[in-house]
Design a protein around this motif. Sequence first.
Motif, PDB file in Angstrom:
ATOM      1  N   ASP A 347      43.889  37.570  29.205  1.00 54.84           N
ATOM      2  CA  ASP A 347      43.649  37.779  30.636  1.00 54.84           C
ATOM      3  C   ASP A 347      43.026  39.143  30.930  1.00 54.84           C
ATOM      4  OD1 ASP A 347      45.837  39.325  30.044  1.00 54.84           O
ATOM      5  OD2 ASP A 347      47.104  38.556  31.668  1.00 54.84           O
ATOM      6  N   ARG A 350      39.335  38.640  31.903  1.00 59.08           N
ATOM      7  CA  ARG A 350      39.025  37.692  32.984  1.00 59.08           C
ATOM      8  C   ARG A 350      39.094  38.361  34.359  1.00 59.08           C
ATOM      9  NH1 ARG A 350      42.003  34.145  29.405  1.00 59.08           N
ATOM     10  NH2 ARG A 350      43.965  34.343  30.587  1.00 59.08           N
ATOM     11  N   GLN A 353      39.001  36.559  38.087  1.00 58.96           N
ATOM     12  CA  GLN A 353      39.529  35.196  38.017  1.00 58.96           C
ATOM     13  C   GLN A 353      41.001  35.205  38.420  1.00 58.96           C
ATOM     14  OE1 GLN A 353      38.538  33.101  34.363  1.00 58.96           O
ATOM     15  NE2 GLN A 353      36.814  34.475  33.978  1.00 58.96           N
ATOM     16  N   LEU A 354      41.461  34.034  38.889  1.00 60.41           N
ATOM     17  CA  LEU A 354      42.841  33.939  39.372  1.00 60.41           C
ATOM     18  C   LEU A 354      43.853  34.306  38.305  1.00 60.41           C
ATOM     19  CD1 LEU A 354      42.644  30.682  41.533  1.00 60.41           C
ATOM     20  CD2 LEU A 354      42.821  33.060  42.334  1.00 60.41           C
ATOM     21  N   ASP A 355      43.534  33.959  37.037  1.00 59.33           N
ATOM     22  CA  ASP A 355      44.483  34.244  35.959  1.00 59.33           C
ATOM     23  C   ASP A 355      44.171  35.556  35.241  1.00 59.33           C
ATOM     24  OD1 ASP A 355      42.125  33.387  34.864  1.00 59.33           O
ATOM     25  OD2 ASP A 355      43.052  32.091  33.350  1.00 59.33           O
TER      26      ASP A 355
END
Length: 746
Positions: A347, A350, A353-355
């Motif tokens: 993560d 990322r 991004q939501l995650d």
Amino acid sequence: MARRVESARGSMPLSELLERKEARAMSSFGVKDLDTMLRFAPRRYTVPAPLRSLHDVQVGEEMSAIVSVVRVKERSMRSRRGSILEVVVSDEVEEITLTFFLAKQHLVEWHRSRLVVGKHLVVRGTVGWNSYSGSPQITHPDYEEYDDTPEGIAHAQRPLPVYPLKQNIAQRTMRAATEQGLEFAGSLAQPVPRSVLSARGLLTLPEAATKVHRPATVQDTREGMAHLVFEEAFVLQAIFAQRRAVDARTPAPALQATGPLQGLFDDRLPFELTAGQLEIGDQIAERVGRDHPTSVLLQGDVGSGKTVIALRAMLRAVDSGHQAVLLAPTEVLAEQHHRTITQLLGDLARAGQLDGAADATRVRLLTGSQRTAERRQTLLDVTSGLAGIVIGTHALLTEGVEFAALGLAVIDEQHRFGVDHRRRLRTKGPSGMSPHVVVMTATPIPRTAALATVGDLDVLTLRESPGLRAGVTTHVVPEQIASWETRMWGRAAEEIAAGRQVFVVCARIDETAPGDGATPHEPPPEPLPPPPDADGGATGTLLEEPRGVLATAERLARRPELAGARIGVLHGRMPAEDKQRAMEDMLAGRIDILVATTVIEVGVDIPNASAMIVLDAERFGVSQLHQLRGRVGRGEHAGIAFLSTRLTPGDAQSRLKQIADAADGFALAEIDLEMRGAGDLVGEEQSGLQRTLKHLDVIRDARIIEQAREDAFAVVAADPDLTAHPDLAGAIENRLRDADPDVERS
């Protein structure tokens, strides 16, 4: 006649110094000016046999004798045009005939004019037997007039230079050219300062040139060549010193931040970093924290954990508010790096991004074959700075790629990239600053070779392995022994039956296509060098065309041992989507055997792959074979590699055996250096400077390289622009131009 020049300079064309015949002979070797000619050393010297009486010589012996011409006879050859000139000479005890077979009448006249009855000569040659007259003779001997003084005797015994020759060029022509050139030796450009020569006990260049081309003793040849060897090393090290001096004057972003990405990444690593990884990581962190650009070579064996070290340095760049780029030589390797890094970061890779983690960055991939929409989005993220880490191929070096704040560039497999690639990366830093550069190689370079090949880089060596891999054993398989070849494929079948996978590597894509089938994304294999004294026999000659990927895949599908095996192919001419699909299928276990070219040579990580078969292994270089076998044994299962060859037993097979028995990349590097020399060791583009070396040998001349480095760095430190050393500045420009016309001094 050639024009005599009162104040000739070393760079003056030979056409203005030499007779036309001599100038044309030198030009055939690319030698067109005086500076180059007097550095064009003989390939060897012949030392005349001791002067002897003709009474003592035997047929088959090398001999030298002082003689007088007794009589001269000419007759026509029976079976072809031309004449036989027979010159009887005597040393007042015995007589012997000097025999010349001459196709042209002007050659007869030339020898007749020099071999006049009563003339005293020194004659050298091998004694043979004239079956026509039933007496000894010397065919086409060397001879010259003799001066009956102590100096004349010494002159008769001097070593004679032997220059390389081409068709219709005589040895005497080459010798005459250098003899004429020596008249102007005082006008040669002299790159090495006199103070350095004096401190090292070396001759001046005019003195050295005279001893190289007109030696009186064997010791003269050694003293003359010592200057040329040192000079070559000195100019090379001066190039490296200037590059470092430019770095010292160039600003770079100081990457000094310590978090948060670095700490978060270290916390989630599924393994412990080794002491070596931590130590070298600290050294790189210290270097990239400076405000002038770092140039580091990180070398370590296959699987030693270099990528993790590089990733931690890239995260330091991101933590410091800058971007990092990882440059890979092939799209397959770039995609592999992208996959590995995004998996390791999770993560943290990322951002947006939501995650994604709160402190995450974006990791972007850029290759030449990307679809337009994906490429456009990547370029936007790179330009805006949203992408903290960018991974790609040479596509990253194009003018259209602009970074928001590039702070660190990592180049993987540095032997695939040249100095010019590093220079282009330097231009992509922010606000006139240069990014730090770390280049990595899994083909370690021995220390003295590194000084002579990548001397503008600081070399950091990672010797220990993380110990997470089972390792690989290597065997040479001579296919002439059918049972061995059958066992090799049977062994591959056993690995497949146990649930593991196999790589098969070929030197070509298509067996029917001319050349090696390489593509811009896929360098051709580099064959092992022939044995030093190969005479073209079976042991040193590639007797059969290499096998190709496509035909090999078809043949393997018909082998009974491999019945039912799922076979895939991978090569550089495949569309990017097909290459990615093949790698994904291999990674997911949907392929049992992947038949590929050297596109898989570096970076490909399939932990379940346990067997590697390299067909026509003699067609691959030492480092390539080591890289290829490093593709297996990367997980919990031990790997096995087969170097398969159709050559007859001999030198080629013994060299393959050397490679198979080498314990690691460091041992192989020494083998590679001895077999191929430094230029091949560091790769074609990187080694432009080394490909033009004429006198320097990085194994033999290790001490000289170190001395030349010390002296050259001192000279450049005192005078970075070499204002007081115009000859050295000119030599540097010539060397860079000879190596690569497109490489700039910086």
